[in-house]
Design a protein around this motif. Sequence first.
Motif, PDB file in Angstrom:
ATOM      1  N   GLU A  25       0.821  -1.206   0.000  1.00  0.00           N
ATOM      2  CA  GLU A  25       0.000   0.000   0.000  1.00  0.00           C
ATOM      3  C   GLU A  25       0.857   1.260   0.000  1.00  0.00           C
ATOM      4  O   GLU A  25       0.523   2.244  -0.662  1.00  0.00           O
TER       5      GLU A  25
ATOM      6  N   LYS B 103       0.390   3.816  -3.025  1.00  0.00           N
ATOM      7  CA  LYS B 103      -0.174   5.110  -2.657  1.00  0.00           C
ATOM      8  C   LYS B 103       0.772   6.248  -3.036  1.00  0.00           C
ATOM      9  O   LYS B 103       0.328   7.299  -3.521  1.00  0.00           O
TER      10      LYS B 103
ATOM     11  N   ILE C 278      -7.287  -0.250  -4.654  1.00  0.00           N
ATOM     12  CA  ILE C 278      -6.558   0.149  -3.447  1.00  0.00           C
ATOM     13  C   ILE C 278      -7.365   1.160  -2.648  1.00  0.00           C
ATOM     14  O   ILE C 278      -7.512   1.055  -1.425  1.00  0.00           O
TER      15      ILE C 278
END
Length: 478
Positions: A185, A189, A258
């Motif tokens: 992540e 991100k 996500i």
Amino acid sequence: MPDANSSPSEPVSQNQISRKNISDDWLAIICATFILIGSLACVVVSTTSAASETGEVAVTAVNPLAQWIGKPAKWSSSPLGAFSKTDDSGALSWGPLWATLGSFALLSGLLSLAIRFRDGRGSGVRFLRGFAGVFLLATFSYALAEQSVVKAYNLEYALWALMVGLIISNTIGTPSWLRPAVLTEFFIKTGLVLLGAEVLMSRLLALGLPGICVAWIVTPIVLISTYIFGQKVLKIESRSLNMVISADMSVCGVSAAIAAAAACKAKKEELSLAIGMSLSFTVVMMVVMPLVIKAIGLDDVVAGAWMGGTIDSTGAVAAAGATLGDRALEVAATVKMIQNILIGVSAFGIASYWVAYVEKDAEGTRPGISEVWKRFPRFVLGFVAASIIFSLLHSFMEGGPEIVGSMIKGSTKTLRGWLFCLAFVSIGLETKFSELIPYFRGGKPLLLYLAGQSLNLILTLLMAYLMFGILFRDFIAQ
């Protein structure tokens, strides 16, 4: 609590506590901001310096980072060709190798400092050791994707990165020394905030209303319809799995998955399953759709809008559009970029719905509105901010289009690709097939994806034909 390297009696400062509270979202925004500001500053300083030396008012924007940040090159017979190139005189240079090492040096330095700042002493070193291994796997994946035959079939790095990680995880197992750097992540991100700088509002204005209708009307209809179909017809037990698959398939693939997973607190196995299906069908669609389009003789502009609104990956959209010509490529990429803006909108909507309707106790009490803000993926704010700021710079700064374009093409887009590749390797390293089997029981996730994508293909084609083939045909042809 004190960290592992402190004594029990050692007081914990307020700074240590606040650093521990920094989430992956904010850390991603901080790292991406450093990359964006640093890259922009390098281009501006170099371009200004070149202009003063030549005495010209306008010169081509120069990005000094371009030669030091890169990835493996296209090769055919020898893998060494991925890290070297031969010029017209026959001289051999190792430019791609140095550029790959430059990408490693920049990312490893920045990300290890960020992890050290957040998690305390020793964490940066552990991350750096693991990051070297994960980056090596990402480099191997990139090199596989750049082989000439593989590249001809548009089998992109994301698929290879996922496969490499899966093979290791499901055979020998992910080594313990790699785990501190398996930060799916965080990588993705950070990459998504960098992607925000590439999603320029000027592209939205370029196609205007027809592009918005294809990207912003069909997408929410498909997302909501697919979620309801999964709950009411297929009776999928996990609502979060249902939502992640619906968002992945309808909005823009991995990026939306996500954001949706963060908004509804989906399990990592559910996210892995959704991403795996998305990547598999993306490969099929970017090969099959151009063939179908050519067979039925669909107009290139309409075809571009159709592919831009249905194929999940931005890179796959560009690859598929390029097979039909420059005009189809331009429309497909622009529609996909417009659709990418919905990442933030969909994340906010999912978080609001989850708080208001899904997470209720037995008495029907719902969490307060503050829970929506707690649930909302903060990195989306970075994505939106980067899009707005760089759209303004692109439009109003002197030499904006050249400077921003050089920054993106020469550095940030490449680094974003590395971060995504690292994320896909990490997804594979975190995923075991034995953990995914329960989610495939009855074939419901696959049926959900097929039903949703079928609806997406039909509605997007109708909207693309209506907007680009009938209502705005003459305007777009100008």
